[in-house]
Design a protein around this motif. Structure first.
Motif, PDB file in Angstrom:
ATOM      1  N   GLU A 158       0.750  -1.278  -0.010  1.00 47.40           N
ATOM      2  CA  GLU A 158      -0.177  -0.063  -0.058  1.00 47.40           C
ATOM      3  C   GLU A 158       0.912   1.353   0.088  1.00 47.40           C
ATOM      4  OE1 GLU A 158      -2.720   2.216   3.139  1.00 47.40           O
ATOM      5  OE2 GLU A 158      -3.385   0.010   2.989  1.00 47.40           O
ATOM      6  N   THR A 159       1.927   1.339   0.898  1.00 44.04           N
ATOM      7  CA  THR A 159       2.734   2.575   0.784  1.00 44.04           C
ATOM      8  C   THR A 159       3.499   2.736  -0.431  1.00 44.04           C
ATOM      9  OG1 THR A 159       3.172   2.134   3.091  1.00 44.04           O
ATOM     10  CG2 THR A 159       4.693   3.460   2.057  1.00 44.04           C
ATOM     11  N   ALA A 162       0.802   4.135  -2.785  1.00 47.65           N
ATOM     12  CA  ALA A 162       0.656   5.517  -2.483  1.00 47.65           C
ATOM     13  C   ALA A 162       1.691   6.516  -3.089  1.00 47.65           C
ATOM     14  CB  ALA A 162       0.335   5.836  -1.165  1.00 47.65           C
ATOM     15  N   ARG A 175      -2.834   8.353  -0.756  1.00 49.05           N
ATOM     16  CA  ARG A 175      -2.804   7.377   0.454  1.00 49.05           C
ATOM     17  C   ARG A 175      -4.254   6.696   0.570  1.00 49.05           C
ATOM     18  NH1 ARG A 175       2.007   6.754   1.308  1.00 49.05           N
ATOM     19  NH2 ARG A 175       3.308   8.285   1.295  1.00 49.05           N
ATOM     20  N   ARG A 179      -5.236   2.889  -0.468  1.00 48.50           N
ATOM     21  CA  ARG A 179      -5.932   2.047   0.701  1.00 48.50           C
ATOM     22  C   ARG A 179      -7.031   1.266   0.073  1.00 48.50           C
ATOM     23  NH1 ARG A 179      -6.989   5.843   4.182  1.00 48.50           N
ATOM     24  NH2 ARG A 179      -5.004   5.982   4.846  1.00 48.50           N
TER      25      ARG A 179
END
Length: 323
Positions: A158-159, A162, A175, A179
């Motif tokens: 996810e990071t 993003a 972000r 998600r």
């Protein structure tokens, strides 16, 4: 086995301006005789710029066309069958010098490139570039190799996702969108992915689809578009003859910024970061004064995809200027 080439309308952006700049004239009407030389179309697409350029080249000239897209290469190969001046390279323009060497070419008289995704790629839902047409989540320029966006989304954390959305799409809500995207295990449909992004996006510009920047970011990342542009530009320094011309069309700020800085740095005799020093050291000046050309209002009205386009270029200086 050859891939089927589906016919889509493609209106070439800044057509006359690009070819005129490449041939060193203000207007193509100023040419009094065909030009002779070796030229490169680094992003053939469907050949709009190449075909017009060929109309103004002599019989003893050569045009080398590059593209990563197998469908574009099929169109290029058909053109090469009809016109012996054309040589076709199925590769990224980032490998410009290597492929010129393979063809026995050391330097060329002009190089043009039309960056970004083409109309046929956007309009063909099966390619996965568009959030307006249903298709697999692919987005690869070269469908014969590499990982698709759909495959990448299954494994990316996810990071990282993003960060990609923010860096390559300038998406402020990266972000939150990342998600939402990672809340599903996989995506088989571009419309499905676009809807997830839409639902996660808290606010978007009127008249602009909320998935625009996220799709752009994933496409740029999966194709290493900015890295390829930087490598390509660096290779033009040695690939262009003295007096040769570079002409590049870009469609978004990230690409345009790279081209602008490259031409400015190499026309002023400075490299990136030199202006941070108290006394920037002298550097070779590879290019003359850069040009910047925007589409006319009439072109934008007839072809809305031209509205964000800029053409930048410059002439390679002679060897004495490098000292």
């Amino acid at each position: 086995m050859n891939m089927p080439v589906i016919s889509f309308v493609h209106e070439t952006v800044l057509l006359n301006e690009t070819v005129a700049l490449l041939l060193g004239v203000a207007n193509l009407a100023d040419l009094t005789a065909p030009k002779t030389g070796v030229y490169v179309d680094a992003t053939f697409g469907r050949g709009g710029h190449s075909r017009l350029l060929l109309n103004h080249l002599g019989d003893d000239s050569t045009l080398i066309v590059f593209d990563k897209d197998p469908q574009a290469i099929q169109v290029a190969q058909e053109l090469a069958k009809a016109d012996g001046r054309v040589k076709v390279v199925h590769d990224s323009f980032a490998h410009l010098q290597k492929n010129l060497t393979k063809l026995g070419m050391q330097q060329v008289d002009g190089i043009m490139a039309d960056l970004g995704v083409s109309s046929p790629q956007l309009d063909d839902g099966s390619r996965g570039f568009s959030f307006m047409r249903d298709g697999v989540v692919d987005m690869r320029m070269d469908t014969s190799r590499g990982q698709s966006v759909g495959e990448w989304l299954k494994t990316v954390d996810e990071t990282t996702l993003a960060d990609v959305l923010y860096e390559y799409g300038e998406e402020r809500h990266s972000r939150r969108i990342a998600r939402a995207i990672k809340s599903m295990e996989s995506y088989h449909s571009t419309l499905e992915l676009a809807e997830v992004i839409k639902q996660a996006h808290p606010a978007w510009q009127k008249g602009k689809h909320p998935a625009t920047q996220s799709f752009q970011a994933m496409r740029i990342f999966i194709n290493n578009e900015l890295g390829d542009v930087k490598q390509f530009l660096d290779e033009t320094l040695t690939a262009l003859k003295a007096g040769g011309i570079l002409a590049v069309i870009s469609f978004h700020s990230l690409e345009d910024r790279i081209i602008k800085q490259f031409l400015n740095n190499h026309s002023r005799g400075r490299h990136d970061g030199d202006d941070k020093l108290p006394l920037p050291p002298a550097r070779p000046k590879y290019f003359g004064k850069p040009y910047r050309i925007a589409p006319t209002d009439d072109e934008i009205k007839s072809n809305p995809r031209a509205r964000s386009a800029y053409l930048r270029g410059a002439k390679r200086l002679d060897e004495q200027a490098d000292q």
